[in-house]
Write an enzyme that holds these catalytic residues in place. Structure first.
Site, PDB file in Angstrom:
ATOM      1  N   THR A   1     -43.957 -15.699  41.621  1.00 51.34           N
ATOM      2  CA  THR A   1     -43.445 -16.881  40.922  1.00 51.34           C
ATOM      3  C   THR A   1     -43.750 -18.156  41.696  1.00 51.34           C
ATOM      4  OG1 THR A   1     -41.359 -18.015  40.389  1.00 51.34           O
ATOM      5  CG2 THR A   1     -41.223 -16.293  42.023  1.00 51.34           C
ATOM      6  N   ASP A   2     -43.857 -19.254  40.982  1.00 53.38           N
ATOM      7  CA  ASP A   2     -44.044 -20.548  41.655  1.00 53.38           C
ATOM      8  C   ASP A   2     -42.804 -20.960  42.450  1.00 53.38           C
ATOM      9  OD1 ASP A   2     -42.360 -21.137  39.509  1.00 53.38           O
ATOM     10  OD2 ASP A   2     -43.502 -22.889  38.831  1.00 53.38           O
ATOM     11  N   GLU A   3     -41.668 -20.271  42.181  1.00 52.08           N
ATOM     12  CA  GLU A   3     -40.429 -20.679  42.864  1.00 52.08           C
ATOM     13  C   GLU A   3     -40.489 -20.423  44.361  1.00 52.08           C
ATOM     14  OE1 GLU A   3     -36.784 -19.820  40.774  1.00 52.08           O
ATOM     15  OE2 GLU A   3     -37.834 -19.777  38.854  1.00 52.08           O
TER      16      GLU A   3
ATOM     17  N   TYR B   1     -32.997 -15.529  44.925  1.00 47.63           N
ATOM     18  CA  TYR B   1     -34.087 -14.961  44.112  1.00 47.63           C
ATOM     19  C   TYR B   1     -35.449 -15.324  44.691  1.00 47.63           C
ATOM     20  CZ  TYR B   1     -37.650 -14.896  40.432  1.00 47.63           C
ATOM     21  OH  TYR B   1     -38.823 -14.722  39.730  1.00 47.63           O
TER      22      TYR B   1
ATOM     23  N   LYS C   1     -38.495 -13.047  46.473  1.00 52.48           N
ATOM     24  CA  LYS C   1     -39.875 -12.972  45.944  1.00 52.48           C
ATOM     25  C   LYS C   1     -40.877 -13.397  47.023  1.00 52.48           C
ATOM     26  CE  LYS C   1     -41.063 -12.124  42.268  1.00 52.48           C
ATOM     27  NZ  LYS C   1     -41.441 -10.809  41.654  1.00 52.48           N
TER      28      LYS C   1
HETATM   29  P1  NAD Z   1     -36.920  -9.303  33.531  1.00 50.84           P
HETATM   30  O1  NAD Z   1     -35.657  -9.480  34.307  1.00 50.84           O
HETATM   31  O2  NAD Z   1     -36.935  -9.588  32.067  1.00 50.84           O
HETATM   32  O3  NAD Z   1     -37.449  -7.797  33.716  1.00 50.84           O
HETATM   33  C1  NAD Z   1     -37.416  -7.127  34.932  1.00 50.84           C
HETATM   34  C2  NAD Z   1     -37.641  -5.636  34.672  1.00 50.84           C
HETATM   35  O4  NAD Z   1     -37.626  -4.945  35.934  1.00 50.84           O
HETATM   36  C3  NAD Z   1     -36.563  -4.978  33.797  1.00 50.84           C
HETATM   37  O5  NAD Z   1     -37.156  -4.137  32.823  1.00 50.84           O
HETATM   38  C4  NAD Z   1     -35.748  -4.170  34.785  1.00 50.84           C
HETATM   39  O6  NAD Z   1     -35.148  -3.014  34.202  1.00 50.84           O
HETATM   40  C5  NAD Z   1     -36.813  -3.798  35.813  1.00 50.84           C
HETATM   41  N1  NAD Z   1     -36.225  -3.480  37.132  1.00 50.84           N
HETATM   42  C6  NAD Z   1     -35.312  -4.234  37.822  1.00 50.84           C
HETATM   43  N2  NAD Z   1     -35.003  -3.600  38.971  1.00 50.84           N
HETATM   44  C7  NAD Z   1     -35.746  -2.463  39.005  1.00 50.84           C
HETATM   45  C8  NAD Z   1     -35.863  -1.408  39.950  1.00 50.84           C
HETATM   46  N3  NAD Z   1     -35.142  -1.396  41.095  1.00 50.84           N
HETATM   47  N4  NAD Z   1     -36.707  -0.393  39.674  1.00 50.84           N
HETATM   48  C9  NAD Z   1     -37.433  -0.388  38.522  1.00 50.84           C
HETATM   49  N5  NAD Z   1     -37.350  -1.344  37.601  1.00 50.84           N
HETATM   50  C10 NAD Z   1     -36.514  -2.380  37.838  1.00 50.84           C
HETATM   51  O7  NAD Z   1     -37.988 -10.186  34.299  1.00 50.84           O
HETATM   52  P2  NAD Z   1     -39.277 -10.951  33.744  1.00 50.84           P
HETATM   53  O8  NAD Z   1     -38.883 -12.313  33.340  1.00 50.84           O
HETATM   54  O9  NAD Z   1     -39.996 -10.071  32.799  1.00 50.84           O
HETATM   55  O10 NAD Z   1     -40.108 -11.092  35.096  1.00 50.84           O
HETATM   56  C11 NAD Z   1     -41.079 -10.112  35.464  1.00 50.84           C
HETATM   57  C12 NAD Z   1     -41.693 -10.507  36.799  1.00 50.84           C
HETATM   58  O11 NAD Z   1     -42.311 -11.783  36.674  1.00 50.84           O
HETATM   59  C13 NAD Z   1     -40.681 -10.639  37.935  1.00 50.84           C
HETATM   60  O12 NAD Z   1     -41.264 -10.120  39.102  1.00 50.84           O
HETATM   61  C14 NAD Z   1     -40.452 -12.141  38.066  1.00 50.84           C
HETATM   62  O13 NAD Z   1     -40.127 -12.483  39.393  1.00 50.84           O
HETATM   63  C15 NAD Z   1     -41.821 -12.669  37.664  1.00 50.84           C
HETATM   64  N6  NAD Z   1     -41.842 -14.021  37.058  1.00 50.84           N
HETATM   65  C16 NAD Z   1     -41.032 -14.329  36.012  1.00 50.84           C
HETATM   66  C17 NAD Z   1     -41.119 -15.589  35.427  1.00 50.84           C
HETATM   67  C18 NAD Z   1     -40.278 -15.967  34.222  1.00 50.84           C
HETATM   68  O14 NAD Z   1     -40.333 -17.124  33.786  1.00 50.84           O
HETATM   69  N7  NAD Z   1     -39.526 -15.066  33.630  1.00 50.84           N
HETATM   70  C19 NAD Z   1     -42.011 -16.541  35.943  1.00 50.84           C
HETATM   71  C20 NAD Z   1     -42.831 -16.192  37.024  1.00 50.84           C
HETATM   72  C21 NAD Z   1     -42.740 -14.918  37.564  1.00 50.84           C
HETATM   73  P1  TYD Z   2     -33.913 -20.631  34.108  1.00 55.62           P
HETATM   74  O1  TYD Z   2     -34.325 -20.217  32.731  1.00 55.62           O
HETATM   75  O2  TYD Z   2     -32.756 -19.933  34.744  1.00 55.62           O
HETATM   76  O3  TYD Z   2     -35.224 -20.519  35.022  1.00 55.62           O
HETATM   77  P2  TYD Z   2     -35.426 -20.968  36.588  1.00 55.62           P
HETATM   78  O4  TYD Z   2     -34.158 -21.391  37.155  1.00 55.62           O
HETATM   79  O5  TYD Z   2     -35.915 -19.692  37.203  1.00 55.62           O
HETATM   80  O6  TYD Z   2     -36.452 -22.055  36.537  1.00 55.62           O
HETATM   81  O7  TYD Z   2     -33.581 -22.180  34.110  1.00 55.62           O
HETATM   82  C1  TYD Z   2     -34.537 -23.140  33.741  1.00 55.62           C
HETATM   83  C2  TYD Z   2     -33.916 -24.515  33.946  1.00 55.62           C
HETATM   84  O8  TYD Z   2     -32.812 -24.670  33.041  1.00 55.62           O
HETATM   85  C3  TYD Z   2     -33.326 -24.692  35.333  1.00 55.62           C
HETATM   86  O9  TYD Z   2     -33.531 -26.052  35.743  1.00 55.62           O
HETATM   87  C4  TYD Z   2     -31.844 -24.435  35.151  1.00 55.62           C
HETATM   88  C5  TYD Z   2     -31.590 -24.931  33.735  1.00 55.62           C
HETATM   89  N1  TYD Z   2     -30.502 -24.228  33.000  1.00 55.62           N
HETATM   90  C6  TYD Z   2     -29.454 -24.968  32.430  1.00 55.62           C
HETATM   91  O10 TYD Z   2     -29.425 -26.215  32.494  1.00 55.62           O
HETATM   92  N2  TYD Z   2     -28.470 -24.296  31.769  1.00 55.62           N
HETATM   93  C7  TYD Z   2     -28.464 -22.940  31.662  1.00 55.62           C
HETATM   94  O11 TYD Z   2     -27.523 -22.364  31.073  1.00 55.62           O
HETATM   95  C8  TYD Z   2     -29.562 -22.195  32.248  1.00 55.62           C
HETATM   96  C9  TYD Z   2     -29.591 -20.696  32.164  1.00 55.62           C
HETATM   97  C10 TYD Z   2     -30.552 -22.889  32.916  1.00 55.62           C
END
Ligand code: NAD
Ligand code: TYD
Length: 336
Positions: A125-127, A150, A154
């Site tokens: 992630t970019d975070e 988090y 990562k």
């Molecule tokens: P999500 O929370 O929707 O899904 C995570 C999945 O991992 C779930 O199916 C969960 O059951 C599984 N999981 C969790 N712990 C586990 C374990 N111990 N063993 C096996 N499986 C396990 O997350 P997402 O949004 O789909 O993100 C997927 C990946 O992409 C993550 O690594 C996250 O850090 C990365 N990512 C997400 C975003 C975003 O905007 N959502 C952006 C950049 C990177």
């Molecule tokens: P989020 O979807 O949790 O992603 P991330 O924190 O990983 O970027 O949140 C996106 C942005 O929205 C973040 O600045 C936090 C804000 N946010 C709210 O203002 N209210 C909410 O209820 C949530 C879940 C997020």
């Protein structure tokens, strides 16, 4: 290719598996997922009968299971989506974040090393770069400076993956993507939360002043980049992924209300997230120049189709918000 996809029942992983199995027949996918609160096999209904797809319920921290699966399915590639992924939950309790995101990733890396896999893609992630001021972009050279439990977990996983590459020569690649949106995103994240609360005429909790900025990308654009880095990315390299679509949170919230014909009076400014990162923005020129990737989806159309998806899939999210999610919501927002 026998590919272990970890975390394939979550938001991005399930979109990835649905996309790959509908476009490719050279992937055998073994989806290892613990089915935490965020994992949902309903996301993968389209794949259930596909002969190139196997699901295994299990934890990536389980060494013996990893060993068994690598042997049984002759795994020669790994893509790791598995993670605890929500910043707010990591603030409520960080332990499981380090267990899954760091130790779990290392278990997969070690198994991959033992079985000489040909490519290991760590989805990051970019975070991990921390927070930007009002100008500038994250490049792959930006020093890691994670701020939340988090993002620090990562970043640790990224370091573990690069160390295994450096020390043992495992062909590791890392992708660092910005905020995703699209179908099957768990309702705790900003966009689905605001869509669902609007539809239910519930208050929309905006943290702090609402002027925090995220750089949004449609999940299919992210997954096409993952496919490309997986196949063509150079071992030991990091690739940033982003669609250069910065938005203030409050503008997204207003856009959703507007599309759904709801009043802005539903907006409620609430207590800010502790340690809240002000702005994320990605420079994706490396993947664009080196691998020829480009985002295809315009934000305006893709957010429309995302809202439509939530309108058409009420059963999917109603089941989620009536379960364990209620308790989380109460703890996080003080009300349900
Ligand atoms: P999500 O929370 O929707 O899904 C995570 C999945 O991992 C779930 O199916 C969960 O059951 C599984 N999981 C969790 N712990 C586990 C374990 N111990 N063993 C096996 N499986 C396990 O997350 P997402 O949004 O789909 O993100 C997927 C990946 O992409 C993550 O690594 C996250 O850090 C990365 N990512 C997400 C975003 C975003 O905007 N959502 C952006 C950049 C990177
Ligand atoms: P989020 O979807 O949790 O992603 P991330 O924190 O990983 O970027 O949140 C996106 C942005 O929205 C973040 O600045 C936090 C804000 N946010 C709210 O203002 N209210 C909410 O209820 C949530 C879940 C997020």
């Amino acid at each position: 290719m026998n590919v272990l996809v970890a975390g394939g029942a979550g938001f991005i992983g399930s979109n990835f598996i649905n996309y790959i199995l509908s476009t490719r027949d050279d992937y055998l996918i073994v989806n290892l997922d613990k089915l935490t609160y965020a994992g949902n096999l309903e996301n993968l209904k389209l794949c259930e009968k596909n002969k190139n797809y196997h699901f295994v319920k299990g934890d990536i921290t389980n060494n013996e299971l990893a060993d068994y699966l690598f042997k049984k399915y002759e795994i020669n590639f790994v893509i790791n989506f598995a993670a605890e992924s929500h910043v707010d939950r990591s603030i409520l309790g960080s332990e499981v974040f380090y267990r899954t995101n760091v130790i779990g990733t290392n278990v997969l890396l070690e198994a991959a090393r033992r079985y000489n896999v040909k490519k290991f893609l760590q989805v990051s992630t970019d975070e991990v770069y921390g927070s930007l001021g009002s100008t500038g972009l994250f490049t792959e050279q930006t020093p890691l400076s994670p701020n939340s439990p988090y993002s620090s977990s990562k970043a640790a996983a990224d370091m573990a993956a690069l160390a295994v590459h450096h020390t043992y020569g495992l062909p590791v690649v890392i992708t660092r993507c910005s905020n995703n949106y699209g179908p099957f995103q768990f309702p705790e994240k900003l966009i689905p939360l605001m869509i669902i609360n609007s539809l239910n005429n519930k208050k929309l909790p905006v943290y702090g002043d609402g002027l925090y900025v995220r750089d949004w990308i449609y999940v299919i654009d992210h997954n096409k980049a993952v496919e490309l880095v997986f196949e063509k990315g150079r071992a030991g390299e990091v690739y940033n992924i982003g669609a250069s679509r910065e938005m203030k949170n409050i503008d997204i919230v207003k856009l959703i209300l507007n599309k759904l014909g709801k009043s802005e009076e539903l907006i409620e400014y609430v207590k800010d997230r502790p340690g809240h990162d002000r702005r994320y923005a990605i420079d994706s020129s490396k993947i664009q120049n080196e691998l020829g990737w480009k985002p295809k989806f315009e934000f305006e159309q893709a957010i429309d189709s995302t809202i439509d998806w939530y309108l058409q899939n009420k059963n999917w999210w109603e089941r989620i918000i009536s379960g364990e999610y209620k308790k989380y919501y109460e703890v996080q927002y003080g009300i349900y």
